[in-house]
Design an enzyme around this catalytic site. Sequence first.
Site, PDB file in Angstrom:
ATOM      1  N   THR A   1     -15.595  27.419 -62.621  1.00 47.96           N
ATOM      2  CA  THR A   1     -16.830  27.621 -61.867  1.00 47.96           C
ATOM      3  C   THR A   1     -17.980  27.587 -62.862  1.00 47.96           C
ATOM      4  O   THR A   1     -17.783  27.736 -64.074  1.00 47.96           O
ATOM      5  CB  THR A   1     -16.831  28.999 -61.185  1.00 47.96           C
ATOM      6  OG1 THR A   1     -16.783  30.005 -62.210  1.00 47.96           O
ATOM      7  CG2 THR A   1     -15.636  29.181 -60.250  1.00 47.96           C
TER       8      THR A   1
ATOM      9  N   LYS B   1       6.687  35.309 -77.364  1.00 51.01           N
ATOM     10  CA  LYS B   1       6.313  34.585 -76.145  1.00 51.01           C
ATOM     11  C   LYS B   1       6.614  33.110 -76.360  1.00 51.01           C
ATOM     12  O   LYS B   1       6.160  32.525 -77.349  1.00 51.01           O
ATOM     13  CB  LYS B   1       4.820  34.760 -75.868  1.00 51.01           C
ATOM     14  CG  LYS B   1       4.247  33.683 -74.948  1.00 51.01           C
ATOM     15  CD  LYS B   1       2.835  33.952 -74.537  1.00 51.01           C
ATOM     16  CE  LYS B   1       2.191  32.727 -73.910  1.00 51.01           C
ATOM     17  NZ  LYS B   1       0.867  33.022 -73.349  1.00 51.01           N
TER      18      LYS B   1
ATOM     19  N   ASN C   1      -2.934  34.486 -66.989  1.00 50.44           N
ATOM     20  CA  ASN C   1      -4.250  34.100 -67.471  1.00 50.44           C
ATOM     21  C   ASN C   1      -4.710  32.879 -66.677  1.00 50.44           C
ATOM     22  O   ASN C   1      -5.549  32.117 -67.109  1.00 50.44           O
ATOM     23  CB  ASN C   1      -4.242  33.753 -68.966  1.00 50.44           C
ATOM     24  CG  ASN C   1      -3.329  32.597 -69.295  1.00 50.44           C
ATOM     25  OD1 ASN C   1      -2.148  32.800 -69.551  1.00 50.44           O
ATOM     26  ND2 ASN C   1      -3.842  31.375 -69.275  1.00 50.44           N
TER      27      ASN C   1
ATOM     28  N   GLU D   1       5.108  35.025 -67.326  1.00 55.29           N
ATOM     29  CA  GLU D   1       3.663  34.749 -67.295  1.00 55.29           C
ATOM     30  C   GLU D   1       3.387  33.496 -66.474  1.00 55.29           C
ATOM     31  O   GLU D   1       3.945  32.436 -66.756  1.00 55.29           O
ATOM     32  CB  GLU D   1       3.194  34.571 -68.745  1.00 55.29           C
ATOM     33  CG  GLU D   1       1.697  34.402 -68.889  1.00 55.29           C
ATOM     34  CD  GLU D   1       1.282  34.405 -70.362  1.00 55.29           C
ATOM     35  OE1 GLU D   1       1.898  35.162 -71.165  1.00 55.29           O
ATOM     36  OE2 GLU D   1       0.364  33.651 -70.711  1.00 55.29           O
TER      37      GLU D   1
ATOM     38  N   ASP E   1      -9.248  37.049 -71.727  1.00 60.87           N
ATOM     39  CA  ASP E   1      -9.683  36.156 -72.792  1.00 60.87           C
ATOM     40  C   ASP E   1     -11.171  36.411 -72.896  1.00 60.87           C
ATOM     41  O   ASP E   1     -11.918  36.099 -71.958  1.00 60.87           O
ATOM     42  CB  ASP E   1      -9.379  34.710 -72.384  1.00 60.87           C
ATOM     43  CG  ASP E   1      -9.772  33.713 -73.457  1.00 60.87           C
ATOM     44  OD1 ASP E   1     -10.907  33.812 -73.953  1.00 60.87           O
ATOM     45  OD2 ASP E   1      -8.956  32.838 -73.793  1.00 60.87           O
TER      46      ASP E   1
ATOM     47  N   ASP F   1       6.175  31.566 -70.483  1.00 62.59           N
ATOM     48  CA  ASP F   1       4.936  31.182 -69.790  1.00 62.59           C
ATOM     49  C   ASP F   1       4.924  29.676 -69.526  1.00 62.59           C
ATOM     50  O   ASP F   1       4.540  28.897 -70.400  1.00 62.59           O
ATOM     51  CB  ASP F   1       3.735  31.562 -70.661  1.00 62.59           C
ATOM     52  CG  ASP F   1       2.415  31.060 -70.091  1.00 62.59           C
ATOM     53  OD1 ASP F   1       2.380  30.663 -68.909  1.00 62.59           O
ATOM     54  OD2 ASP F   1       1.409  31.067 -70.829  1.00 62.59           O
ATOM     55  N   PRO F   2       5.332  29.259 -68.300  1.00 64.89           N
ATOM     56  CA  PRO F   2       5.321  27.813 -68.013  1.00 64.89           C
ATOM     57  C   PRO F   2       3.984  27.318 -67.457  1.00 64.89           C
ATOM     58  O   PRO F   2       3.911  26.189 -66.970  1.00 64.89           O
ATOM     59  CB  PRO F   2       6.421  27.686 -66.962  1.00 64.89           C
ATOM     60  CG  PRO F   2       6.338  28.970 -66.194  1.00 64.89           C
ATOM     61  CD  PRO F   2       5.905  30.035 -67.179  1.00 64.89           C
ATOM     62  N   ASN F   3       2.952  28.140 -67.515  1.00 64.21           N
ATOM     63  CA  ASN F   3       1.634  27.742 -67.009  1.00 64.21           C
ATOM     64  C   ASN F   3       1.694  27.198 -65.578  1.00 64.21           C
ATOM     65  O   ASN F   3       1.150  26.127 -65.260  1.00 64.21           O
ATOM     66  CB  ASN F   3       0.972  26.711 -67.928  1.00 64.21           C
ATOM     67  CG  ASN F   3       0.357  27.361 -69.156  1.00 64.21           C
ATOM     68  OD1 ASN F   3       0.761  27.063 -70.273  1.00 64.21           O
ATOM     69  ND2 ASN F   3      -0.587  28.264 -68.974  1.00 64.21           N
TER      70      ASN F   3
ATOM     71  N   TYR G   1       3.720  33.663 -80.947  1.00 60.12           N
ATOM     72  CA  TYR G   1       3.478  32.696 -79.871  1.00 60.12           C
ATOM     73  C   TYR G   1       4.272  31.427 -80.206  1.00 60.12           C
ATOM     74  O   TYR G   1       3.852  30.621 -81.021  1.00 60.12           O
ATOM     75  CB  TYR G   1       1.983  32.400 -79.781  1.00 60.12           C
ATOM     76  CG  TYR G   1       1.542  31.790 -78.467  1.00 60.12           C
ATOM     77  CD1 TYR G   1       2.404  31.066 -77.655  1.00 60.12           C
ATOM     78  CD2 TYR G   1       0.227  31.934 -78.040  1.00 60.12           C
ATOM     79  CE1 TYR G   1       1.990  30.522 -76.460  1.00 60.12           C
ATOM     80  CE2 TYR G   1      -0.207  31.384 -76.834  1.00 60.12           C
ATOM     81  CZ  TYR G   1       0.674  30.678 -76.058  1.00 60.12           C
ATOM     82  OH  TYR G   1       0.248  30.118 -74.878  1.00 60.12           O
TER      83      TYR G   1
ATOM     84  N   ARG H   1     -10.936  18.382 -75.540  1.00 61.06           N
ATOM     85  CA  ARG H   1      -9.489  18.512 -75.657  1.00 61.06           C
ATOM     86  C   ARG H   1      -8.805  17.945 -74.414  1.00 61.06           C
ATOM     87  O   ARG H   1      -9.182  18.281 -73.291  1.00 61.06           O
ATOM     88  CB  ARG H   1      -9.118  19.988 -75.844  1.00 61.06           C
ATOM     89  CG  ARG H   1      -7.624  20.197 -75.941  1.00 61.06           C
ATOM     90  CD  ARG H   1      -7.240  21.628 -76.187  1.00 61.06           C
ATOM     91  NE  ARG H   1      -5.902  21.874 -75.671  1.00 61.06           N
ATOM     92  CZ  ARG H   1      -5.303  23.049 -75.699  1.00 61.06           C
ATOM     93  NH1 ARG H   1      -5.920  24.087 -76.211  1.00 61.06           N
ATOM     94  NH2 ARG H   1      -4.094  23.200 -75.196  1.00 61.06           N
TER      95      ARG H   1
ATOM     96  N   HIS I   1      -4.971  36.967 -73.669  1.00 59.51           N
ATOM     97  CA  HIS I   1      -4.625  35.553 -73.708  1.00 59.51           C
ATOM     98  C   HIS I   1      -5.233  34.912 -74.952  1.00 59.51           C
ATOM     99  O   HIS I   1      -6.197  35.431 -75.503  1.00 59.51           O
ATOM    100  CB  HIS I   1      -5.213  34.896 -72.452  1.00 59.51           C
ATOM    101  CG  HIS I   1      -5.284  33.408 -72.501  1.00 59.51           C
ATOM    102  ND1 HIS I   1      -6.451  32.714 -72.755  1.00 59.51           N
ATOM    103  CD2 HIS I   1      -4.333  32.471 -72.301  1.00 59.51           C
ATOM    104  CE1 HIS I   1      -6.211  31.417 -72.705  1.00 59.51           C
ATOM    105  NE2 HIS I   1      -4.937  31.242 -72.436  1.00 59.51           N
ATOM    106  N   SER I   2      -4.671  33.810 -75.346  1.00 60.18           N
ATOM    107  CA  SER I   2      -5.268  33.096 -76.467  1.00 60.18           C
ATOM    108  C   SER I   2      -5.153  31.600 -76.249  1.00 60.18           C
ATOM    109  O   SER I   2      -4.278  31.124 -75.521  1.00 60.18           O
ATOM    110  CB  SER I   2      -4.539  33.495 -77.755  1.00 60.18           C
ATOM    111  OG  SER I   2      -4.365  32.404 -78.608  1.00 60.18           O
ATOM    112  N   ASN I   3      -6.074  30.909 -76.852  1.00 60.38           N
ATOM    113  CA  ASN I   3      -6.016  29.465 -76.938  1.00 60.38           C
ATOM    114  C   ASN I   3      -6.305  29.152 -78.403  1.00 60.38           C
ATOM    115  O   ASN I   3      -6.638  30.063 -79.147  1.00 60.38           O
ATOM    116  CB  ASN I   3      -7.084  28.861 -76.019  1.00 60.38           C
ATOM    117  CG  ASN I   3      -6.569  27.630 -75.334  1.00 60.38           C
ATOM    118  OD1 ASN I   3      -6.193  26.678 -75.999  1.00 60.38           O
ATOM    119  ND2 ASN I   3      -6.518  27.639 -74.023  1.00 60.38           N
TER     120      ASN I   3
ATOM    121  N   HIS J   1      -3.045  32.284 -81.117  1.00 55.20           N
ATOM    122  CA  HIS J   1      -2.619  30.996 -81.695  1.00 55.20           C
ATOM    123  C   HIS J   1      -2.873  30.950 -83.204  1.00 55.20           C
ATOM    124  O   HIS J   1      -2.513  29.972 -83.853  1.00 55.20           O
ATOM    125  CB  HIS J   1      -3.432  29.842 -81.079  1.00 55.20           C
ATOM    126  CG  HIS J   1      -3.007  29.394 -79.715  1.00 55.20           C
ATOM    127  ND1 HIS J   1      -2.970  30.217 -78.638  1.00 55.20           N
ATOM    128  CD2 HIS J   1      -2.628  28.167 -79.248  1.00 55.20           C
ATOM    129  CE1 HIS J   1      -2.588  29.530 -77.563  1.00 55.20           C
ATOM    130  NE2 HIS J   1      -2.363  28.286 -77.908  1.00 55.20           N
TER     131      HIS J   1
ATOM    132  N   LYS K   1       5.999  29.398 -74.957  1.00 54.01           N
ATOM    133  CA  LYS K   1       5.252  28.533 -74.049  1.00 54.01           C
ATOM    134  C   LYS K   1       6.247  27.591 -73.392  1.00 54.01           C
ATOM    135  O   LYS K   1       6.884  26.771 -74.057  1.00 54.01           O
ATOM    136  CB  LYS K   1       4.197  27.749 -74.842  1.00 54.01           C
ATOM    137  CG  LYS K   1       3.444  26.675 -74.102  1.00 54.01           C
ATOM    138  CD  LYS K   1       2.657  27.166 -72.906  1.00 54.01           C
ATOM    139  CE  LYS K   1       1.752  28.322 -73.195  1.00 54.01           C
ATOM    140  NZ  LYS K   1       0.931  28.775 -72.079  1.00 54.01           N
TER     141      LYS K   1
END
Length: 429
Positions: free
Chosen positions: A106, A196, A274, A251, A298, A226-228, A151, A408, A325-327, A354, A198
């Site tokens: 948004t 964790k 997240n 997650e 985050d 965490d499979p998103n 991670y 990205r 959360h992290s990126n 990360h 991914k």
Amino acid sequence: MNLAIERVRLTPVLVADPPLLNTQGVHQPYTPRLIVEVVTADGITGVGETYGDTKYLELARPLARKVTGRRVSDLNGLFRDADEVAVDASRVVGQADVGGLRGVQTAGKLRLSVVSAFEVACLDALGKALGLPVHALLGGKVRDAVEYSAYLFYKWAGHPAGVPSEPDDWGAALDPAGVVEQARKLAGRYGFTSFKLKGGVFPPEEEIAAVRALAGAFPGRPMRLDPNGAWSVETSLRVAEELGDVLEYLEDPALGTPAMAEIAARTGVPLATNMCVTTFAEIPEAFTRGAVQVVLSDHHYWGGLRNTQHLAAVCRAFGVGVSMHSNTHLGISLAAMTHVAATVPDLHHACDSHYPWQSEDVLTERLVFEGGRVAVPDAPGLGVELDRDRLAFLHRRWLDDDGALRDRDDAAAMRAADPAWVTPSVPRW
Ligand code: GKR
Ligand code: MG
């Protein structure tokens, strides 16, 4: 003391990133980040960091002009300024969040993602001016060190041949043995004690086997997968059933609050997110439906350190846990996360980061994990110092890029190895 912001410096950079796999593709060899510096009339510089893709930069530029003259202590004014900066609708309407896997897009969330870096920079400058650490400006630390989890990612040994990239020494991790080896390296180097993975990369059976192998290698340690949002409700329930005895939480197994609520109603395994709770507006439905048991904040897209504290308070009221959360991020953001995490009383899960994957930074000294923890800095501000040569080097890489890496796009990066790759539709399994 003159705390007025005299100028703001925005420095987009491209940071080396290993070939980490997720459900949408693979990390680019270099990922964009934006470094924000506010300089006060007294010559004090505060630093912040956020996502660096074009849409963030486009918003940061007018905000930088608008906040000039505002005092670094006037954070409410800063957020009002951000509300007044126009967002190009094409940047938020109907676009999937290709790289980030960070939930709805948004205009408000985009603004928050940008202003958060300004908020952190202002707090850093204010802390330096007052001789106080950022955590003190946030009410004071309730712990001296913040715990992070390892991670783990499925990963190739290197980026595809012919793609310019930096080498890394982590090796490949494409099966349970590889994942366990990666976990041993991360635990050995940094002392992490929770893990964790991914997921959403391989069929669920393979990822279940990897988590089982991890649980065998690290008995009694908390595990997360965490499979998103890549799984259906039924697949999620099957995974929960098979791994329930070793999972601290699952997650974002499936996409969206209704699916998460259904899974939560049918399993005892806690669910973290997240993706379905990433804004305050999403809280009422998710919490009243019992869709999530842990919200992973985050501070970038929740809108900074104070909003992270507000989120923690709302979670506390509803008996929902909170963690982070992290990126892909640099040390400035790790320091910011550590300061705010130190002030949240009910932080009972190790945070994500990360940072171990980032061999490059813009600081004179990297932050250090010891026993899986980062010590909360007590030096004034964030307690970090910019390395201007490194910043210039990483900025030069951004300048030299023809635009291919400035936004990205994990699916595009995957096409370097598999030209037919398209972002998988969800649920994938
Ligand atoms: O870095 O590939 C990644 C992650 O998938 C990241 O984009 C997610 O936002 O780490 C994040 C998560 O927990 O979902
Ligand atoms: Mg996640």
